[in-house]
Design a protein around this motif. Structure first.
Motif, PDB file in Angstrom:
ATOM      1  N   UNK A 255       0.703  -1.260  -0.036  1.00  0.00           N
ATOM      2  CA  UNK A 255      -0.071   0.008   0.182  1.00  0.00           C
ATOM      3  C   UNK A 255       0.749   1.188   0.015  1.00  0.00           C
ATOM      4  N   UNK A 256       1.966   1.188   0.672  1.00  0.00           N
ATOM      5  CA  UNK A 256       2.902   2.377   0.718  1.00  0.00           C
ATOM      6  C   UNK A 256       3.667   2.681  -0.364  1.00  0.00           C
ATOM      7  N   UNK A 257       4.161   1.409  -1.140  1.00  0.00           N
ATOM      8  CA  UNK A 257       4.599   1.358  -2.312  1.00  0.00           C
ATOM      9  C   UNK A 257       3.613   2.059  -3.528  1.00  0.00           C
ATOM     10  N   UNK A 258       2.608   1.483  -3.498  1.00  0.00           N
ATOM     11  CA  UNK A 258       1.383   2.122  -4.366  1.00  0.00           C
ATOM     12  C   UNK A 258       1.341   3.563  -4.383  1.00  0.00           C
ATOM     13  N   UNK A 259       1.325   3.932  -3.078  1.00  0.00           N
ATOM     14  CA  UNK A 259       0.968   5.368  -2.878  1.00  0.00           C
ATOM     15  C   UNK A 259       2.221   6.332  -3.590  1.00  0.00           C
ATOM     16  N   UNK A 260       3.309   5.714  -3.190  1.00  0.00           N
ATOM     17  CA  UNK A 260       4.464   6.254  -3.929  1.00  0.00           C
ATOM     18  C   UNK A 260       4.726   6.456  -5.199  1.00  0.00           C
ATOM     19  N   UNK A 261       4.074   5.178  -5.893  1.00  0.00           N
ATOM     20  CA  UNK A 261       4.043   5.147  -7.211  1.00  0.00           C
ATOM     21  C   UNK A 261       2.904   6.002  -7.762  1.00  0.00           C
ATOM     22  N   UNK A 262       2.014   6.217  -7.199  1.00  0.00           N
ATOM     23  CA  UNK A 262       0.843   7.371  -7.571  1.00  0.00           C
ATOM     24  C   UNK A 262       1.323   8.518  -7.626  1.00  0.00           C
ATOM     25  N   UNK A 263       2.214   9.046  -6.595  1.00  0.00           N
ATOM     26  CA  UNK A 263       2.880  10.301  -6.278  1.00  0.00           C
ATOM     27  C   UNK A 263       3.813  10.714  -7.293  1.00  0.00           C
ATOM     28  N   UNK A 264       4.454   9.514  -7.728  1.00  0.00           N
ATOM     29  CA  UNK A 264       5.517   9.629  -8.861  1.00  0.00           C
ATOM     30  C   UNK A 264       4.766   9.726 -10.331  1.00  0.00           C
ATOM     31  N   UNK A 265       3.853   9.208 -10.417  1.00  0.00           N
ATOM     32  CA  UNK A 265       3.091   9.163 -11.683  1.00  0.00           C
ATOM     33  C   UNK A 265       2.488  10.550 -11.860  1.00  0.00           C
TER      34      UNK A 265
END
Length: 346
Positions: A255-265
């Motif tokens: 969940x944390x990794x996905x949130x970081x990916x969303x921020x990056x996208x």
């Protein structure tokens, strides 16, 4: 009297039928989803040659491309190697797989590694035949190889929607000449050689520059700031996302990794005005329930991006089971899809 009334009614019915054209209901084809859900299944011909079979959830043997379709996927990604031995992932093998994908209506992505074997963040080895080429020679070889492969696909009626120029090029490609940390300018010129070749054969295809660790905004800014400063041409920023490899997985999970990916996208879209695509995902096959949650969430996050700039999510080799030690597929050891694959269903 009744006979006369019946006669009049029958005559009116005939007249009505003869004067009224038949109403034919149009056949309405289901709309093609704009969002790409798919998989890289480039191992498939090699696995089949080794006797691997694939089964649906009921245990019925099913051809792998058809199985991907039944599991909700609409896109297939295929890697290309220059002169591999054995010949899997060479031009002929890619055409065979692309024809199978096309026959089932899949959208197609072609992934050029520009190597005779794996190209990834840890190695970007020149093809043996290109080993002594300088920058000009390498750019020419990139253009020729890209053109030849895509022309062969075109001859077979295959039109890829996306083309990757390099695979997981976190530090460039064709080392040492195209190593980005040594010469971002050389890498940008290589990207442009591939871009120009793609557009010459398929002007509508979208060219992807692909790096891994989609959660790492610092890496992405370094790479795409550098490419922008050096005039690189591309259409889409491609990402790999393997959460169990992320530094924060131990403390925050997927969940944390996905949130970081969303921020990056979101940052990539704002900073470079580019579309983004998750071209590789994967988690351990025996964490299937968790993997389903991970994929469902990253699909939702990618779909949420502004102006439909999140193009899709693709699993990397989900059908791999008991295969060369790879454990991040999404099939169990009996060759059936795990519940993780349900994340791609409509």
């Amino acid at each position: 009297m009744n006979k006369f009334i019946n006669f009049i009614a029958f005559s009116l019915l005939l007249l009505s039928c003869s004067n009224t054209p038949e109403v034919v209901q149009p056949v309405v084809e289901p709309p093609v989803s704009k969002f790409a859900k798919g998989a890289d299944i480039s191992w498939i011909t090699e696995m089949e040659a080794a006797g691997r079979k694939f089964y649906d959830k009921t245990g019925k043997e099913t051809e792998c491309f058809a199985l991907m379709k039944a599991l909700g996927m609409n896109s297939i990604r295929l890697r290309v190697w220059v002169n591999p031995s054995p010949a899997y992932n060479n031009t002929a093998d890619v055409v065979v797989k692309a024809l199978r994908a096309k026959s089932l209506g899949f959208r197609i992505m072609i992934d050029f590694h520009y190597s005779d074997n794996w190209a990834d963040p840890g190695k970007q080895t020149k093809p043996a035949a290109w080993n002594n080429l300088d920058l000009a020679g390498l750019k020419s070889a990139i253009g020729t190889h890209t053109t030849e492969v895509l022309t062969e696909l075109k001859k077979n009626g295959i039109t890829p929607e996306w083309v990757q120029v390099g695979n997981e090029t976190n530090d460039g490609m064709l080392w040492p000449t195209g190593r980005a940390s040594t010469s971002m300018g050389n890498f940008a010129q290589m990207i442009n050689a591939g871009y120009d070749a793609v557009k010459a054969v398929f002007p509508e295809a979208k060219v992807i520059v692909h790096i891994s660790n989609g959660y790492d905004n610092q890496l992405f800014r370094w790479m795409f700031d550098g490419l922008k400063a050096n005039g690189a041409k591309y259409d889409v920023i491609g990402m790999s996302l393997y959460p169990t490899y992320a530094p924060d997985y131990a403390t925050g999970g997927w969940a944390k990794v996905n949130q970081q990916c969303l921020t990056n996208m979101n940052d990539m879209i704002t900073r470079y005005n580019k579309e983004v695509m998750i071209v590789e995902v994967g988690m351990p096959w025996d964490s299937a329930a968790e993997c389903k949650l991970f994929i469902s969430d990253i699909i939702a996050k990618t779909k949420s991006l502004s102006n439909d700039k999140g193009l899709g999510v693709l699993y990397w080799e989900p059908q791999a089971y008991n295969w060369v030690g790879y454990t991040l597929g999404a099939f169990d050891n009996s060759g059936k899809p795990t519940v993780a694959m349900d994340a791609f269903l409509p």
